[in-house]
Write an enzyme that holds these catalytic residues in place. Structure first.
Site, PDB file in Angstrom:
ATOM      1  N   THR A 145       0.821  -1.204   0.000  1.00 54.01           N
ATOM      2  CA  THR A 145       0.000   0.000   0.000  1.00 54.01           C
ATOM      3  C   THR A 145       0.857   1.257   0.000  1.00 54.01           C
ATOM      4  O   THR A 145       0.467   2.287  -0.543  1.00 54.01           O
ATOM      5  CB  THR A 145      -0.933  -0.021   1.226  1.00 54.01           C
ATOM      6  OG1 THR A 145      -1.784  -1.143   1.084  1.00 54.01           O
ATOM      7  CG2 THR A 145      -1.780   1.219   1.325  1.00 54.01           C
ATOM      8  N   TYR A 171      -8.121   0.889  -3.715  1.00 54.23           N
ATOM      9  CA  TYR A 171      -6.885   1.330  -4.356  1.00 54.23           C
ATOM     10  C   TYR A 171      -6.152   0.092  -4.848  1.00 54.23           C
ATOM     11  O   TYR A 171      -6.543  -1.038  -4.541  1.00 54.23           O
ATOM     12  CB  TYR A 171      -6.002   2.105  -3.359  1.00 54.23           C
ATOM     13  CG  TYR A 171      -5.540   1.245  -2.207  1.00 54.23           C
ATOM     14  CD1 TYR A 171      -6.350   1.040  -1.098  1.00 54.23           C
ATOM     15  CD2 TYR A 171      -4.306   0.601  -2.250  1.00 54.23           C
ATOM     16  CE1 TYR A 171      -5.948   0.219  -0.060  1.00 54.23           C
ATOM     17  CE2 TYR A 171      -3.897  -0.223  -1.219  1.00 54.23           C
ATOM     18  CZ  TYR A 171      -4.729  -0.406  -0.134  1.00 54.23           C
ATOM     19  OH  TYR A 171      -4.327  -1.227   0.890  1.00 54.23           O
ATOM     20  N   SER A 204       1.253  -7.397  -0.715  1.00 54.92           N
ATOM     21  CA  SER A 204       1.965  -8.469  -0.004  1.00 54.92           C
ATOM     22  C   SER A 204       1.117  -9.727   0.171  1.00 54.92           C
ATOM     23  O   SER A 204       1.608 -10.753   0.619  1.00 54.92           O
ATOM     24  CB  SER A 204       2.532  -7.976   1.324  1.00 54.92           C
ATOM     25  OG  SER A 204       1.521  -7.777   2.265  1.00 54.92           O
ATOM     26  N   THR A 243       1.562  -4.480   4.245  1.00 56.55           N
ATOM     27  CA  THR A 243       1.448  -4.822   5.673  1.00 56.55           C
ATOM     28  C   THR A 243       0.838  -6.209   5.898  1.00 56.55           C
ATOM     29  O   THR A 243       1.024  -6.786   6.967  1.00 56.55           O
ATOM     30  CB  THR A 243       0.595  -3.774   6.410  1.00 56.55           C
ATOM     31  OG1 THR A 243      -0.694  -3.714   5.793  1.00 56.55           O
ATOM     32  CG2 THR A 243       1.252  -2.406   6.375  1.00 56.55           C
ATOM     33  N   ASP A 244       0.119  -6.745   4.906  1.00 55.49           N
ATOM     34  CA  ASP A 244      -0.606  -8.011   5.121  1.00 55.49           C
ATOM     35  C   ASP A 244       0.313  -9.151   5.571  1.00 55.49           C
ATOM     36  O   ASP A 244      -0.030  -9.909   6.484  1.00 55.49           O
ATOM     37  CB  ASP A 244      -1.334  -8.445   3.840  1.00 55.49           C
ATOM     38  CG  ASP A 244      -2.529  -7.551   3.521  1.00 55.49           C
ATOM     39  OD1 ASP A 244      -2.853  -6.674   4.336  1.00 55.49           O
ATOM     40  OD2 ASP A 244      -3.131  -7.743   2.447  1.00 55.49           O
ATOM     41  N   LYS A 251       0.159  -7.928  12.649  1.00 57.63           N
ATOM     42  CA  LYS A 251      -0.858  -6.976  12.174  1.00 57.63           C
ATOM     43  C   LYS A 251      -2.133  -7.212  12.969  1.00 57.63           C
ATOM     44  O   LYS A 251      -2.627  -8.334  13.049  1.00 57.63           O
ATOM     45  CB  LYS A 251      -1.094  -7.175  10.667  1.00 57.63           C
ATOM     46  CG  LYS A 251      -2.042  -6.156  10.071  1.00 57.63           C
ATOM     47  CD  LYS A 251      -2.052  -6.194   8.540  1.00 57.63           C
ATOM     48  CE  LYS A 251      -3.030  -5.144   8.016  1.00 57.63           C
ATOM     49  NZ  LYS A 251      -2.987  -4.989   6.559  1.00 57.63           N
ATOM     50  N   GLU A 271      -2.825 -29.318  27.514  1.00 59.47           N
ATOM     51  CA  GLU A 271      -4.051 -30.109  27.315  1.00 59.47           C
ATOM     52  C   GLU A 271      -3.837 -31.230  26.302  1.00 59.47           C
ATOM     53  O   GLU A 271      -4.573 -32.201  26.277  1.00 59.47           O
ATOM     54  CB  GLU A 271      -5.182 -29.192  26.852  1.00 59.47           C
ATOM     55  CG  GLU A 271      -5.865 -28.461  27.990  1.00 59.47           C
ATOM     56  CD  GLU A 271      -7.100 -27.739  27.502  1.00 59.47           C
ATOM     57  OE1 GLU A 271      -8.162 -28.369  27.422  1.00 59.47           O
ATOM     58  OE2 GLU A 271      -6.992 -26.534  27.199  1.00 59.47           O
TER      59      GLU A 271
HETATM   60  N1  ASP Z   1      -2.842  -5.498   0.809  1.00 57.84           N
HETATM   61  C1  ASP Z   1      -1.807  -4.547   1.119  1.00 57.84           C
HETATM   62  C2  ASP Z   1      -0.484  -5.280   1.118  1.00 57.84           C
HETATM   63  O1  ASP Z   1      -0.222  -5.993   2.031  1.00 57.84           O
HETATM   64  C3  ASP Z   1      -2.083  -3.897   2.410  1.00 57.84           C
HETATM   65  C4  ASP Z   1      -1.012  -2.936   2.888  1.00 57.84           C
HETATM   66  O2  ASP Z   1       0.068  -2.834   2.385  1.00 57.84           O
HETATM   67  O3  ASP Z   1      -1.314  -2.231   3.891  1.00 57.84           O
HETATM   68  O4  ASP Z   1       0.258  -5.120   0.188  1.00 57.84           O
END
Ligand code: ASP
Length: 356
Positions: A40, A53, A86, A119-120, A192, A313
């Site tokens: 992103t 986006y 990602s 971020t994924d 995340k 367990e």
């Molecule tokens: N879908 C995006 C990615 O992981 C989300 C992000 O970058 O925040 O590339």
């Protein structure tokens, strides 16, 4: 006229003093290489306020230009290694990244690395690198939750802070770090936690390891688990990683997936168990059968925080399963893939989960 000549001489003198100084300053700046992979932070939308986006649209040179003052932190150069969201991060890109980072950091001309990343799956890439980078120089991942075209896009400040951390010699020896929203996290601990908020990365069990505010940083602690120069894992000569799949546990789940994965050729299975790495009796039986067929089965948890305890367990000694400790499910998969580059017993894999 005399006054004019004196003035000119004074200017010439000033330049002769300042010019070499500023050149020397540029030469003295640390060299940080930014390896861009997409996400992103490199995403763009048609308007500044729309939620939709496309990730991975903007190139690294444009991203660097969008960060005023970055040139004062370091001599920054950029390379575009990939440009994907990602969700499409792959083992192929991981191996390419790791090899390029090791190559760059072996040079005395490079002081630190920043990786821009979606971020994924950023925590998986960061943890993978944490295990296979062979240098104690700073390696920092960063990204953003808002695309570059958004109102209040936070990517430029995240990149600025990431470069500041990578350029600072005090950052050496902290393993791979993740910098976003003014926080420094260790690759092993961060995850995340929110689908859209800029404060998405948290280290729920261990806490953040530092703070970075407009490039000014402070560390609170170093991660203890083995990483980078202390790690036994290497990607030298490695072209692919063994197949490891994840099974998500839930009430009254069917055990069928386990058998299907074994048939499909999985060498390892990580079960995101309920609670303390639990699963229903039928699934546990299927897991024990998979273990007998030579597959390593790791019990992890779908719960966001806490430990999966060996022989709590579930009797791991009896079933031959491995407990993940506090390593989350996707990172347990990363560790297991690297572990299975060599043939290992469940006991040996358990020991790796204790150390890394
Ligand atoms: N879908 C995006 C990615 O992981 C989300 C992000 O970058 O925040 O590339």
């Amino acid at each position: 006229m005399k006054k004019f000549i004196t003035f000119n001489l004074a200017i010439a003198f000033l330049f002769s003093v300042i010019a070499p100084f500023s050149l020397a300053q540029k030469k003295d700046l640390p060299h940080v290489v930014i390896l861009a992979t997409g996400g992103t932070i490199a995403g763009s939308a048609e308007s500044a306020t729309q939620a939709g986006y496309t990730s991975g649209q903007v190139g690294i040179q444009t991203m660097i230009k969008a960060v005023p003052g970055i040139e004062k932190l370091a001599h920054v150069t950029g390379e575009q290694l990939a440009n994907v969201g990602s969700q499409d991060m792959s083992v192929e890109i991981w191996l390419k990244l790791a090899k390029r980072i090791n190559e760059l950091l072996a040079s005395k001309d490079v002081d630190g690395i920043v990786i821009t990343h979606g971020t994924d799956t950023q925590e998986e890439t960061a943890y993978f690198l944490n295990l296979v980078v062979k240098s104690d120089k700073p390696v920092v991942t960063t990204g953003s939750m808002r695309p570059s075209t958004a109102l209040s896009a936070e990517g430029p400040l995240n990149l600025y802070n990431a470069v500041a951390v990578a350029a600072n010699p005090k950052s050496r020896g902290h393993g791979v770090m993740m910098v976003m929203n003014d926080q420094i996290h260790s690759a092993r601990a961060a995850t995340k936690t929110n689908t859209t908020a800029v404060q998405t990365f948290k280290s729920p069990v261990h806490g953040q390891i530092g703070t970075v505010l407009y490039g000014q940083m402070e560390f609170y602690r170093k991660p203890y688990r083995l990483n980078t120069t202390g790690s036994e894992f290497s990607v030298d000569g490695v072209k692919e990683l063994p197949r490891v799949d994840v099974v998500y546990a839930c009430a009254d789940m069917s055990p069928d997936l386990i058998g299907m994965l074994v048939k499909a050729g999985a060498k390892g299975i990580v079960i995101a168990g309920v609670g303390n790495g639990n699963m229903n009796a039928a699934t546990l039986e299927a897991a024990a059968k998979a273990v007998k067929q030579g597959v390593i089965v790791v019990r992890s948890t779908r719960v966001p925080t806490g430990y999966v305890i060996r022989n709590a367990e579930v009797n791991d000694d009896k079933y031959g399963t491995v407990a993940s400790g506090d390593l989350n499910t996707p990172k347990s998969r990363v560790l297991l893939m690297l572990a299975l580059l060599k043939k290992r017993t469940p006991a040996e894999v358990q020991e790796l989960f204790r150390k890394y």
